[in-house]
Design a protein around this motif. Structure first.
Motif, short mmCIF file in Angstrom:
data_model
loop_
_atom_site.label_atom_id
_atom_site.label_comp_id
_atom_site.label_asym_id
_atom_site.label_seq_id
_atom_site.Cartn_x
_atom_site.Cartn_y
_atom_site.Cartn_z
N ALA A 187 0.82 -1.21 0.00
CA ALA A 187 0.00 0.00 0.00
C ALA A 187 0.86 1.26 0.00
N THR A 188 1.98 1.23 0.71
CA THR A 188 2.86 2.40 0.76
C THR A 188 3.49 2.67 -0.61
N GLN A 189 3.93 1.63 -1.29
CA GLN A 189 4.50 1.81 -2.63
C GLN A 189 3.48 2.43 -3.59
N LEU A 190 2.24 1.95 -3.52
CA LEU A 190 1.20 2.51 -4.39
C LEU A 190 0.89 3.95 -4.01
N ALA A 191 0.81 4.23 -2.71
CA ALA A 191 0.48 5.58 -2.25
C ALA A 191 1.52 6.60 -2.69
N ILE A 192 2.80 6.21 -2.68
CA ILE A 192 3.85 7.12 -3.15
C ILE A 192 3.61 7.51 -4.60
N ILE A 193 3.24 6.53 -5.41
CA ILE A 193 2.98 6.80 -6.84
C ILE A 193 1.77 7.70 -7.00
N LEU A 194 0.68 7.36 -6.33
CA LEU A 194 -0.55 8.12 -6.49
C LEU A 194 -0.41 9.54 -5.97
N ASN A 195 0.26 9.70 -4.83
CA ASN A 195 0.47 11.05 -4.29
C ASN A 195 1.40 11.89 -5.15
N GLY A 196 2.24 11.22 -5.96
CA GLY A 196 3.20 11.95 -6.78
C GLY A 196 2.76 12.20 -8.20
N ILE A 197 1.51 11.85 -8.53
CA ILE A 197 1.03 12.05 -9.91
C ILE A 197 1.10 13.52 -10.32
N GLU A 198 0.73 14.40 -9.43
CA GLU A 198 0.77 15.83 -9.76
C GLU A 198 2.19 16.29 -10.02
N SER A 199 3.13 15.83 -9.18
CA SER A 199 4.53 16.17 -9.39
C SER A 199 5.04 15.61 -10.72
N TRP A 200 4.63 14.39 -11.04
CA TRP A 200 5.03 13.78 -12.31
C TRP A 200 4.47 14.56 -13.50
N TYR A 201 3.24 15.05 -13.36
CA TYR A 201 2.60 15.78 -14.46
C TYR A 201 3.31 17.10 -14.74
N TYR A 202 3.70 17.81 -13.68
CA TYR A 202 4.29 19.14 -13.87
C TYR A 202 5.81 19.10 -14.00
N ARG A 203 6.47 18.15 -13.35
CA ARG A 203 7.93 18.12 -13.33
C ARG A 203 8.52 16.95 -14.12
N GLY A 204 7.68 16.00 -14.47
CA GLY A 204 8.17 14.84 -15.20
C GLY A 204 8.73 13.74 -14.32
N LYS A 205 8.81 13.98 -13.01
CA LYS A 205 9.33 12.99 -12.07
C LYS A 205 8.54 13.07 -10.76
N ILE A 206 8.44 11.92 -10.09
CA ILE A 206 7.88 11.88 -8.74
C ILE A 206 9.02 12.03 -7.76
N ARG A 207 9.01 13.13 -6.98
CA ARG A 207 10.09 13.40 -6.05
C ARG A 207 9.89 12.60 -4.76
N LEU A 208 10.92 11.88 -4.34
CA LEU A 208 10.87 11.08 -3.12
C LEU A 208 11.68 11.74 -2.02
N ASP A 209 11.07 11.90 -0.87
CA ASP A 209 11.77 12.35 0.33
C ASP A 209 11.07 11.74 1.54
N LEU A 210 11.54 12.09 2.72
CA LEU A 210 10.96 11.49 3.92
C LEU A 210 9.50 11.87 4.10
N LYS A 211 9.15 13.10 3.71
CA LYS A 211 7.76 13.52 3.86
C LYS A 211 6.85 12.70 2.96
N LEU B 98 7.34 9.67 2.01
CA LEU B 98 7.24 8.34 2.62
C LEU B 98 6.26 8.35 3.79
N VAL B 99 6.32 9.40 4.60
CA VAL B 99 5.43 9.49 5.75
C VAL B 99 3.97 9.60 5.30
N VAL B 100 3.71 10.46 4.33
CA VAL B 100 2.34 10.61 3.83
C VAL B 100 1.84 9.30 3.26
N ALA B 101 2.71 8.58 2.53
CA ALA B 101 2.31 7.30 1.96
C ALA B 101 2.01 6.28 3.05
N GLU B 102 2.82 6.25 4.11
CA GLU B 102 2.56 5.32 5.20
C GLU B 102 1.29 5.66 5.95
#
Length: 418
Positions: A88-112, A114-118
């Protein structure tokens, strides 16, 4: 005795997990990157990592051991919790990062991120508590993926349509997970559940392990509530930690008192002490942005413990008999009712603090709308998930295999040698 190779594990679980995991690896390979900014949002790795670890302990150890109270479901309670949480955490990171992927071309990963995904995964773990022991691992993975997808969609709707802040939208995870789970267990209801399954019991050893999980959750809940609080305002994060601790302390004392008062023999109920002591943390978490005084947090913790303990004592059996909702872990009393109480406390405290009547009415409308959207989406996704899982293709466990580790785990000392 369970078959040596459970069909649901050999022909369904392994291909399903491998397909999902390879898919995640491909997505992460092309669409993600580690955040290079060392000091993002004025938080550094050194002061954010301990809070991240606290949340990690809650999700893996806390929720995992909390589900070990069933006498023959300890391995499944902890093992499947870990499996579901990481997927579930792996999927949540992807879904939460869709907006970042749309505007920046990449999903940015940091501790925050990861926390939101968990925390999104926590919502799925809460929902799964309603069907613990009555489903197989394939069911649990599907539930987690669909629930997290619905919860992330709910966050996006609240933040986009109603401009709800991240903290307030994600803290509705308790309400979303509980209502999703209740809808799910209603659709997946098994005939004869009123007479309790043969292995749906607990003993002293499993109760002790479950209490350990509750203690982990109780200890680290202040970090869970405070980790997303904006620390740019002096004292706000410290206030969230202190208020959460006080609410938890009051709820522990109150749950013990109400448990004794409602017991026919005047004794403490161990299940109450495992679940209802967390009610204050749930309730004050939902209202954390509006709680500014210690006495407010303590009042919320007191009320939440009373509601949770009484609900646990009387509401669980009535939900089963009247609505055919077999809520294994009493998620409604542990998370649902305290979550709704916290939402109400947030509304009341915000209205009291507001000097502008027009702004107060505007906030009330938006606050009520946020709850209605959350309830509607949780019920809708719960119905869709339940109807999908009723398909016999997933091979649900038979009634005599419910709440039993042997249906899914290898125990060499129990193998019958011919």
């Amino acid at each position: 005795m369970a078959p040596r190779y459970a069909p649901s594990l050999r022909s369904r679980l392994a291909p399903f997990l491998l397909f999902l995991q390879i898919g995640f690896i491909v997505i992460y390979a092309f669409c993600t990157e580690i955040e290079n900014n060392v000091q993002k949002d004025r938080t550094t790795f050194s002061n954010f990592y301990p809070e991240f670890q606290d949340v990690n302990v809650m999700v893996i150890l806390g929720f995992g051991f909390l589900c070990t109270f069933l006498v023959r479901y300890g391995f499944s309670g902890t093992g499947f919790n870990l499996l579901v949480a990481v997927m579930a955490t792996q999927l949540a990171i992807i879904l939460n990062g869709i907006e970042s992927w749309y505007y920046r071309g990449k999903i940015r990963l940091d501790l925050k991120s990861l926390v939101v995904a968990e925390m999104c995964a926590s919502s799925a773990l809460i929902a799964i508590g309603t069907v613990v022991g009555k489903t197989n691992p394939v069911h649990l993975i599907l539930i987690a993926l669909l629930e997290v997808s619905g919860f992330v969609l709910n966050q996006w709707l609240l933040q986009t349509l109603l401009k709800v802040r991240l903290l307030n939208s994600i803290m509705l995870l308790h309400i979303f997970g509980a209502l999703f789970g209740l809808t799910l267990t209603w659709i997946l209801y098994r005939k004869g559940s009123e007479q309790q399954f043969e292995k749906e019991t607990f003993d002293r050893k499993t109760g002790l392990f479950s209490m350990l999980g509750a203690v982990f959750l109780w200890m680290f809940w202040p970090s869970f509530n405070a980790i997303l609080v904006d620390d740019r305002i002096p004292g706000r994060k410290l206030g969230a930690v202190c208020n959460t601790y006080l609410a938890l302390a009051v709820s522990a004392v109150t749950a013990a008192a109400v448990s004794v008062l409602t017991s026919p023999k005047g004794k403490l109920n161990p299940i109450h002490m495992q679940s209802c002591i967390l009610a204050g943390g749930v309730a004050v978490g939902v209202s954390i942005s509006a709680v500014h005084q210690p006495w407010q947090a303590m009042t919320i913790g007191f009320t939440a413990a009373v509601v949770s303990t009484i609900g646990f004592r009387y509401l669980k059996i009535h939900m089963l008999l009247a609505f055919q909702c077999h809520d294994t872990c009493a998620v409604l009393s542990t998370y649902g009712l305290p979550g709704l109480l916290g939402w109400l406390a947030h509304l009341i405290l915000q209205l009291i603090d507001s000097d502008d009547h027009r702004m107060a009415i505007r906030f009330a409308v938006f606050h009520i709308s946020a709850l209605l959207i959350t309830i509607s989406l949780s019920l809708l996704t719960g119905i869709i998930t339940g109807l999908l899982l009723k398909w016999n293709f997933w091979r649900p466990p038979q009634d005599n295999k419910c709440f039993d580790d042997q249906a899914f785990w290898e125990f060499p000392h129990l193998v019958v040698r011919k």
